[in-house]
Structures are given as C-alpha cells and as structure tokens.
Design an enzyme around this catalytic site. Structure first.
Site, short mmCIF file in Angstrom:
data_model
loop_
_atom_site.label_atom_id
_atom_site.label_comp_id
_atom_site.label_asym_id
_atom_site.label_seq_id
_atom_site.Cartn_x
_atom_site.Cartn_y
_atom_site.Cartn_z
N CYS A 189 -4.36 -41.50 -18.24
CA CYS A 189 -4.50 -40.37 -19.15
C CYS A 189 -4.08 -39.10 -18.89
O CYS A 189 -4.34 -38.23 -18.54
CB CYS A 189 -6.10 -40.35 -18.65
SG CYS A 189 -6.95 -41.95 -18.58
N ARG B 152 9.84 -40.25 -12.34
CA ARG B 152 11.03 -39.56 -12.79
C ARG B 152 11.04 -38.92 -14.03
O ARG B 152 11.31 -38.03 -14.54
CB ARG B 152 12.35 -40.17 -12.22
CG ARG B 152 12.31 -40.47 -10.99
CD ARG B 152 13.62 -40.98 -10.37
NE ARG B 152 14.70 -39.94 -10.45
CZ ARG B 152 15.42 -39.91 -11.47
NH1 ARG B 152 15.70 -40.87 -12.27
NH2 ARG B 152 16.33 -38.95 -11.31
N TYR C 264 14.22 -42.90 -5.19
CA TYR C 264 13.13 -41.99 -5.60
C TYR C 264 12.15 -42.69 -6.80
O TYR C 264 11.85 -42.02 -7.76
CB TYR C 264 13.74 -40.59 -6.28
CG TYR C 264 14.82 -40.02 -5.36
CD1 TYR C 264 14.31 -39.53 -4.25
CD2 TYR C 264 16.09 -39.97 -5.47
CE1 TYR C 264 15.25 -38.90 -3.45
CE2 TYR C 264 17.01 -39.50 -4.86
CZ TYR C 264 16.54 -38.88 -3.52
OH TYR C 264 17.49 -38.62 -2.79
N TYR D 282 11.08 -35.25 -14.34
CA TYR D 282 12.24 -34.52 -14.75
C TYR D 282 12.95 -34.93 -15.88
O TYR D 282 14.14 -34.72 -16.23
CB TYR D 282 13.51 -35.24 -13.69
CG TYR D 282 13.02 -35.08 -12.09
CD1 TYR D 282 12.87 -33.89 -11.45
CD2 TYR D 282 12.75 -36.49 -11.64
CE1 TYR D 282 12.56 -33.98 -10.09
CE2 TYR D 282 12.48 -36.61 -10.11
CZ TYR D 282 12.49 -35.42 -9.30
OH TYR D 282 12.14 -35.52 -8.14
N1 LLP Z 1 20.58 -34.38 2.06
C1 LLP Z 1 19.65 -33.59 1.48
C2 LLP Z 1 19.46 -32.37 2.78
C3 LLP Z 1 18.88 -33.63 0.43
O1 LLP Z 1 18.00 -32.76 0.34
C4 LLP Z 1 19.08 -34.77 -0.37
C5 LLP Z 1 18.04 -34.89 -1.59
C6 LLP Z 1 19.79 -35.85 0.09
C7 LLP Z 1 20.64 -35.68 1.41
C8 LLP Z 1 19.97 -37.09 -0.40
O2 LLP Z 1 20.45 -36.78 -1.94
P1 LLP Z 1 21.08 -37.95 -3.00
O3 LLP Z 1 22.13 -38.33 -2.26
O4 LLP Z 1 19.95 -38.91 -3.10
O5 LLP Z 1 20.88 -37.01 -4.46
N2 LLP Z 1 13.42 -36.89 -6.52
C9 LLP Z 1 14.69 -36.38 -7.04
C10 LLP Z 1 15.88 -36.30 -6.16
C11 LLP Z 1 15.52 -35.21 -4.94
C12 LLP Z 1 16.50 -35.04 -4.14
C13 LLP Z 1 15.99 -34.41 -2.74
N3 LLP Z 1 16.86 -34.01 -1.88
C14 LLP Z 1 14.94 -37.32 -8.10
O6 LLP Z 1 14.17 -38.52 -8.26
O7 LLP Z 1 16.01 -37.38 -8.86
#
Ligand code: LLP
Length: 432
Positions: free
Chosen positions: A356, A326, A385, A330
């Site tokens: 690296c 992350r 994540y 990001y």
């Molecule tokens: N529903 C859908 C359709 C989604 O695309 C996502 C997340 C969620 C629910 C869940 O979202 P949450 O409640 O966790 O915010 N890798 C990124 C976050 C990617 C989120 C993708 N979709 C990070 O590390 O911040």
C-alpha cells in the site's frame, strides 16, 4: 555477461528453466547463477593478476551463505560492515584473515569480535574510531591492523544515494587531514598501520572517476607508505554493471538475449588503473559487490492481476518493494522479461507490487509483452542489493533463494514462514 538467457521462448538460468523453478518453489523467488558469480570474480581476478592483489567481495551486496561459499571457493576475501556479516562469512566457510572491516559506526563489541577473529584490516573512518580501536585492542592485548579511508572528494557521476567519495558524504577522512591522522595513529601503541583505503561510490560505469580518484590519492599513498611501511592500497569497489541492455542495443529487451554494452570491463578497468598503482609495489585490494553479484541474480514474480484504468495498464505482481527496493529507493532500472515469451504487441505497462504505497513499483510506462494472471516475470540484475535489502513490510515473508549450477538447482534459503515474522514479539504481560 551473465547466464540468464532465452532458449527458444523460455528464460533459463544456466541449464534450468526459470518457469520450472517458479512452479517448484513458488514466488517471489530469487535465483542466482553460480557460474556468473564465479566467472565475474575470476575475470576481475585475472585482470588484476599483474599485481599482488586481493579481491574482497562486498558482503553487503549479497550475503547468502551459498553465494559467499561460491566466492570463498574461488579465492575471494570479504569486505564486511558488521559483526553480522563477519558471522555470515564464518558460517559460509570464509577466511576472516581475508576480511576487511569497513563502516563508519563500528561498535565496541563488533571491534572486539573482529579482533578476536583476526580480520586482515579495519578500514577506519574517523579519529574517534581510531582511538576506540586502540583502546579495545589494548584491553584484549592485541594489535589492530588499520587502514584509514581517504575521502578523495571526487564526484563519481552516480546516483546521489550511492555517491560516497565527496565531502557531502559521511564517509572517510578528508584528503587534507589524512597525513595528520596517520601521524597521530602511529603513536597509538595497539595499532599497526597496514594500508590506505578509498571508495568513491557505487554503480560507476566509466573508468574516468576511478582514475581521477586514484591519481589524486597516489602521492599521499606513496608518502604514507614510505613513512609507515604500509602493505596495501585498497581502491574500493563501485564497478558498475549493465541494468538496461535495451538502451545498449536499441532493441526491445524481451526478445533478445543479453547483449554486451560498451561499459567498463575488468580489462578496461585494469588497463587504466594498473599502470597507476603498479609502481607503488603495494598489494592492491578491491571491494566489488555489484560487479560480481548484480547480474548473477533475478527476482521471479507471478502476475496476479492486470488492471486497466483509463490511463494505465497495471501489471500487479506478487513481488513488491519489500523484496526489491531499488526501483522505489533509487528509481533504479531493472530489466523485466517474461519467463515464457508469447509474442504479440508490446503494451505500455506499470509493473507494481501489492504494497500500500505508490512507491511500490518496478517500472512505469514501460513497453512490455502482454501478460495475464499466472504468467511469470523476471526482474533481472537483482543479484546485488536485492534480497539483502528486503524486509517484512506489510508482514510479507522474505522470499526464497535458489542457487543454480548447470542443470542443478537447490534452495539456498527457504521461504520465510509467516509466523517467523513475529517470532520475537509478544503480547506484553499487562495486556493479558
Ligand atoms: N566498499 C565500500 C566501502 C562500500 O561502501 C561499498 C558499497 C562497496 C565497497 C561495494 O560497492 P559496489 O562494488 O557494490 O558498488 N544499495 C545500493 C548500493 C549501496 C552501495 C554501498 N556501498 C544500490 O542498490 O544500488
């Protein structure tokens, strides 16, 4: 709030000192609090209690079988995006009939598998997908339950890579086209229109974007529900968490225990959203991932070297971007605290991994307590994540995962043996 806190000088997860886990199981090590997982789920569940609802934990945030089982036991459904995630839910003892299947690229075998498992709904993201779903369902002599994902074209005010609800994104179907799609879908014999779905992005820390999106979509939901007898409206996930309590409290992070910041809470979210959706009389679905798992996990790393250059103090740890991507991906902030506080002045530090790549860092120029070889650091709020986005870059094995409950702890995933990294590879015949 979460269950990582200092008792005296030592950082605990619930009733277990993280230092003892690091010594027992080695590092890098993910540690999860069962209480935080269940508590965050139940707080959201309670806040939504005034309406008929189902919380579907977004498996993509943390798919460890023990984590899924904790949530299944708490009554959670699951938001899945692949056959792999559905298989994990099954392996963890979750109920496929409480699963919603999302994602823009569902393959035919994935659709077939999910249909056979009788998932609650397919959240469809395009017209060709509707047709494919209808075709596969017809072949299997089944009726596929369907919701169309509406893209409300609302900016979520979050990071560009995790914004999903605008027309710049590949997700969902443009608001203006949705009514037409339902009309065409209603003519497809092997589909059953069951709901409407939306999700505008992730790590959204205010209620306003959710409110704006719900308000925009409500009239459409009402219209579709009246026309097709829908059962549910899914308002997606995306609820943000506190990554940086230092900003919240104005105090250095390593000597205070986690403080609440004025941020969206289940109660403040429900207070704004429930009055809007309650009159619909529909079941309300939610798909939170980060809100439930984010603050429930930490990544523990060991300091290998401290390297002082003229300009920088590099703290080189044994965790890297392959374990937690992350910050690299990001520019994400994770609070970093020592497992044992030693006192002394803070030193502006870059905490970096051994990979690296210049992008392999966890923080830059951050005032941190002075540490030396053999000390341990925890990267907090790594429960969502984190491990799920890990990889084997630089042939680094996947970290171990530990679940803690009170004073109990157990391996929820063993550290990957190095040879397993290339277990599927071979030197091809003509090279022998
Ligand atoms: N529903 C859908 C359709 C989604 O695309 C996502 C997340 C969620 C629910 C869940 O979202 P949450 O409640 O966790 O915010 N890798 C990124 C976050 C990617 C989120 C993708 N979709 C990070 O590390 O911040």
């Amino acid at each position: 709030m979460h269950d990582f806190h200092f008792v005296g000088r030592r950082l605990f997860c619930e009733g277990v000192a993280l230092e003892s886990l690091a010594e027992n199981f080695g590092t890098p090590l993910y540690v999860y609090s069962q209480h935080t997982l269940a508590d965050h789920f139940s707080k959201l569940d309670a806040a939504m209690a005034p309406v008929d609802h189902l919380i579907c934990f977004a498996v993509k945030a943390n798919s460890n079988l023990s984590v899924l089982r904790v949530l299944a036991n708490a009554g959670s459904g699951f938001d899945i995006v692949s056959a792999g995630e559905l298989s994990r839910v099954l392996a963890a003892g979750g109920d496929p009939r409480r699963c919603v299947f999302a994602g823009v690229g569902k393959t035919e075998p994935e659709i077939e598998f999910a249909l056979r498992q009788r998932v609650y709904c397919f959240n469809v993201e395009s017209e060709p997908e509707l047709q494919r779903l209808n075709r596969v369902a017809a072949r299997l002599k089944k009726i596929a339950p369907v919701a169309v994902r509406v893209n409300p074209n609302v900016a979520a005010g979050t990071h560009a890579k995790i914004t999903t609800g605008t027309y710049e994104n590949k997700f969902g179907i443009a608001f203006e086209q949705v009514a037409g799609i339902y009309a065409r879908a209603a003519r497809l014999k092997n589909l059953r229109l069951r709901g409407v779905q939306m999700h505008i992005g992730s790590q959204i820390t205010e209620t306003a974007p959710f409110e704006a999106a719900v308000k925009k979509v409500l009239p459409l939901v009402r219209q579709l529900s009246a026309a097709y007898g829908l059962e549910f409206f899914s308002i997606g996930g995306g609820l943000g968490i506190i990554y940086d309590p230092m900003l919240a409290s104005g105090r250095p992070a390593w000597w205070r225990t986690p403080a609440a910041k004025k941020i969206l809470t289940p109660a403040s979210y429900a207070a704004r959203i429930l009055p809007l959706v309650r009159p619909l009389g529909l079941k309300i679905l939610m798909e939170p991932g980060r809100f439930i798992a984010g603050n429930a996990g930490a990544l523990v790393a060991r300091v290998e070297y401290v390297k002082r250059t003229g300009r920088k103090n590099f703290v080189i740890v044994d965790a890297a971007m392959n374990d937690l991507i992350r910050p690299a991906f990001y520019d994400a902030y994770h609070e970093i605290v020592p497992l044992v506080k030693k006192g002394g002045a803070a030193v502006s530090s870059d905490v970096v991994g051994p990979i690296c790549e210049s992008g392999d860092y966890f923080c830059k120029n951050r005032p941190l307590p002075k540490v030396g070889e053999g000390d341990h650091l925890a990267l907090l709020s790594a429960g969502a994540y984190g491990f799920v986005m890990a990889g084997n870059y630089n042939s680094r094995p996947l970290a171990a995962e530990i679940l803690v409950s009170g004073k109990k702890f157990a391996v929820a995933r063993a550290r990957q043996p190095v040879k397993e990294i290339w277990a599927g590879e071979k030197v091809v015949a003509w090279l022998k």
